[in-house]
Every structure is written in structure tokens, then in C-alpha cells.
Write an enzyme that holds these catalytic residues in place. Structure first.
Site, short mmCIF file in Angstrom:
data_model
loop_
_atom_site.label_atom_id
_atom_site.label_comp_id
_atom_site.label_asym_id
_atom_site.label_seq_id
_atom_site.Cartn_x
_atom_site.Cartn_y
_atom_site.Cartn_z
N TYR A 185 -2.78 -6.82 17.54
CA TYR A 185 -2.99 -6.02 16.33
C TYR A 185 -4.24 -5.16 16.48
O TYR A 185 -4.21 -3.95 16.24
CB TYR A 185 -3.12 -6.96 15.13
CG TYR A 185 -3.16 -6.29 13.79
CD1 TYR A 185 -2.10 -5.52 13.33
CD2 TYR A 185 -4.27 -6.41 12.95
CE1 TYR A 185 -2.14 -4.90 12.08
CE2 TYR A 185 -4.32 -5.81 11.71
CZ TYR A 185 -3.26 -5.05 11.28
OH TYR A 185 -3.30 -4.44 10.05
N ILE A 222 0.84 -1.21 0.00
CA ILE A 222 0.00 0.00 0.00
C ILE A 222 0.88 1.26 0.00
O ILE A 222 0.59 2.23 -0.70
CB ILE A 222 -0.92 0.00 1.25
CG1 ILE A 222 -1.87 -1.20 1.23
CG2 ILE A 222 -1.70 1.31 1.34
CD1 ILE A 222 -2.60 -1.45 2.56
N LYS A 234 -4.10 -1.02 16.75
CA LYS A 234 -4.75 -0.26 15.68
C LYS A 234 -5.87 0.62 16.25
O LYS A 234 -6.12 1.72 15.75
CB LYS A 234 -5.26 -1.18 14.59
CG LYS A 234 -4.15 -1.84 13.76
CD LYS A 234 -3.24 -0.82 13.07
CE LYS A 234 -2.35 -1.44 12.01
NZ LYS A 234 -1.44 -0.47 11.37
#
Ligand SMILES: NC(=O)c1ccc[n+]([C@@H]2O[C@H](COP(=O)([O-])OP(=O)(O)OC[C@H]3O[C@@H](n4cnc5c(N)ncnc54)[C@H](O)[C@@H]3O)[C@@H](O)[C@H]2O)c1
Length: 265
Positions: free
Chosen positions: A158, A18, A162
Site C-alpha cells: 500500500y 470519500i 501510493k
């Protein structure tokens, strides 16, 4: 073509996936791009792709786990291009083999996840903001994940880090809005990148596809285009928000894929 004309953008993790797509798309819109990655060769490759296409790019080696390295990345940017307008705190992730459920997760991996995703996002902003204030404003774009929004059977760290990235986004937007600094986060769903291809078995990839409302998984460019929008003045009234770019994964009920079969032909 010129949505980012005159802007200087730093993208961490731009050696791959990305981040590379975002760097190329920002360059196509006229930005001068700093391609920062701890993989020096990968950063140089992205920068070479950009310059071959007629853009301007500076490859830099950075380890976002280290504050000194982040500070050097920001200083080198301002030294080379004279200003800083856009920062994408994009590096992140955890090891799905050790980031497991609460009972079995590896706590060293949790600490690493905090440093790689959350601390790096905070420190990137901390070192960039003074330069953005000097430039009259800026846009900070943090990469979160749909994992911040829904529970999962593994990757406990995770999801937690996040979610913290989203919280940092709102703090920065609130604190530096008066200085014309915007800060937004993106929550990608499943995006086909080396990270996804190397870590997930094919049956999981197939189940991700079934879980989307749209009939395909995301491409790096799908997220890159959203980053371009957030970097540009087109999003000048948008700050402190999380944009979920997930093919409808979190919008649809978990029952929806099964219930499709109940519809009349
Ligand atoms: N791919 C997906 O499906 C997906 C979904 C949601 C969120 N994300 C998020 O997108 C971001 C990156 O994902 P990607 O798919 O582009 O991954 P990727 O593996 O393709 O790219 C990550 C890049 O980061 C670099 N990197 C890793 N550790 C670093 C460090 N300490 N310092 C500097 N650079 C480092 C790597 O060298 C690599 O070039 C992460 O924040 C990830 O959590 C990805």
C-alpha cells in the site's frame, strides 16, 4: 454554490465513502458528475442521492483494473456530457490481511495493489488527457495516502503504490502543464469510511485518534471538500503537489501524545 459551474467531473470509487462525498459536494457546486464504481448498485445509489438533491449525475459501472473499462468510462462521459474537465482517480487500497511486512507479504496482493492503485491512476489520466486538452485544460486529482510518507509495520504494498501515485502526479503535472492540465494528489490520513470500519479493529481506530493533532478522525466530506477545491479554478496555480489532509497525523512527533501529560495543568 457554483464553484464548479459548467464542469464535468468523473470520480472513480464514487459508490461509497470519500468518493461518494466528493461526488455529492462537486454536484452541489454545479458540476455534472459521473459516478463510476464496480459496484453498479452503489454507483446508482450515489447518482440517485445527487439527482434527488437537484444535481445531474450519470452512474457508470467500471473496473479500474481493466484498461478497456476505463476507456469506456471516459468515452461514455464525453458522449453524455460533451466534455471532460475533472478526473478523480480515487479507487485504491490493499487487503491488510495479506499486505503484510516484507518477509510475509503476499506477492500476488502486491501485483493486485499495483494494478488497483498505480496502473489505474496512470490509465485514467492517459484516457482523460486528450479530452482535457480538447476542453482547453483540466484538473486530475489522485488519491494517495499518508502511507506514501511514513513507514508502517504492515501494508508494505500500500505504501509503495501510493508513493508511486504521488510520482505519477508530478509526471502528469510536468508533462501536460503547458496544455493547462493540473494534476495534484491528496494524502488522506485516517478517514471514517466503510473501508476503515471494516478493516481495522477498534483499538487501532483509537490509536489512530490519539496519533492526530486534532481530537477527531476525518470524515469523507473533509477529503471531499479538498477535492472540490482542487477541481475548481480557485486552485488554478496549484499543480504537481501532494496535499496532506490528515488531522496533523504526520505533522506531530510520535512523542507528542505522551508528552502532553508533562504539561502543567
Ligand atoms: N478511508 C481512509 O481512511 C483512507 C485513508 C487514506 C487513503 N484512502 C484512499 O481513499 C480511496 C478509497 O477509500 P474510501 O475510504 O473512500 O473507500 P470505500 O471502500 O468506502 O470506497 C471504495 C469504492 O471503490 C469501489 N471499488 C473498489 N474496487 C474497484 C474497482 N476495481 N473498480 C471500480 N471501483 C472499485 C468500491 O466498490 C467502493 O465503492 C482509496 O484510494 C484509499 O486508498 C482512504
Amino acid at each position: 454554490m457554483n464553484r464548479l459551474h459548467d464542469k464535468v467531473a468523473v470520480i472513480t470509487g464514487a459508490g461509497s465513502g470519500i468518493g461518494r462525498a466528493a461526488a455529492e459536494l462537486m454536484s452541489k457546486e454545479g458540476a455534472r458528475v459521473v459516478v463510476a464504481d464496480h459496484d453498479t448498485r452503489a454507483a446508482e445509489e450515489t447518482a440517485a442521492l445527487i439527482t434527488a438533491a437537484g444535481g445531474q449525475a450519470l452512474p457508470l459501472t467500471v473496473d479500474v483494473m481493466e484498461e478497456d473499462s476505463i476507456a469506456d468510462m471516459i468515452s461514455a462521459t464525453v458522449k453524455e456530457y460533451g466534455a471532460l474537465h475533472v478526473l478523480c482517480n480515487h479507487v485504491g487500497g490493499t487487503n491488510p490481511r495479506t499486505d503484510l511486512d516484507v518477509l510475509r507479504m503476499d506477492m500476488d496482493e502486491f501485483d493486485r495493489a499495483v494494478a488497483l492503485n498505480m496502473r489505474s491512476t496512470l490509465l485514467g489520466s492517459r484516457h482523460a488527457i486528450p479530452h482535457m486538452i480538447r476542453a482547453g485544460g483540466g484538473s486530475i486529482i489522485n488519491t494517495a495516502s499518508v502511507a506514501a510518507l511514513v513507514g508502517d509495520v504492515l501494508q508494505t504494498s500500500y505504501g509503495a503504490v501510493k508513493a508511486a501515485v504521488v510520482s505519477i502526479t508530478k509526471s502528469v503535472a510536468t508533462q501536460y502543464g503547458p496544455q493547462n492540465i493540473r494534476c495534484n494528489a491528496i494524502a488522506p490520513g485516517a478517514v471514517v469510511t466503510p473501508a476503515l470500519e471494516n478493516n481495522l479493529p477498534q483499538e487501532v481506530v483509537d490509536s489512530l485518534k490519539r496519533g492526530n493533532a486534532l481530537p477527531y478522525l476525518g470524515s469523507p466530506e473533509d477529503i471531499g471538500h479538498t477535492m472540490v477545491f482542487l477541481a475548481s479554478d480557485e486552485s488554478r496555480y496549484l499543480t504537481g503537489q501532494l496535499l496532506v489532509v490528515d488531522g496533523g497525523m504526520t505533522a506531530q512527533s510520535s512523542a507528542a501524545p505522551g508528552r502532553r501529560a508533562m504539561l502543567p495543568a
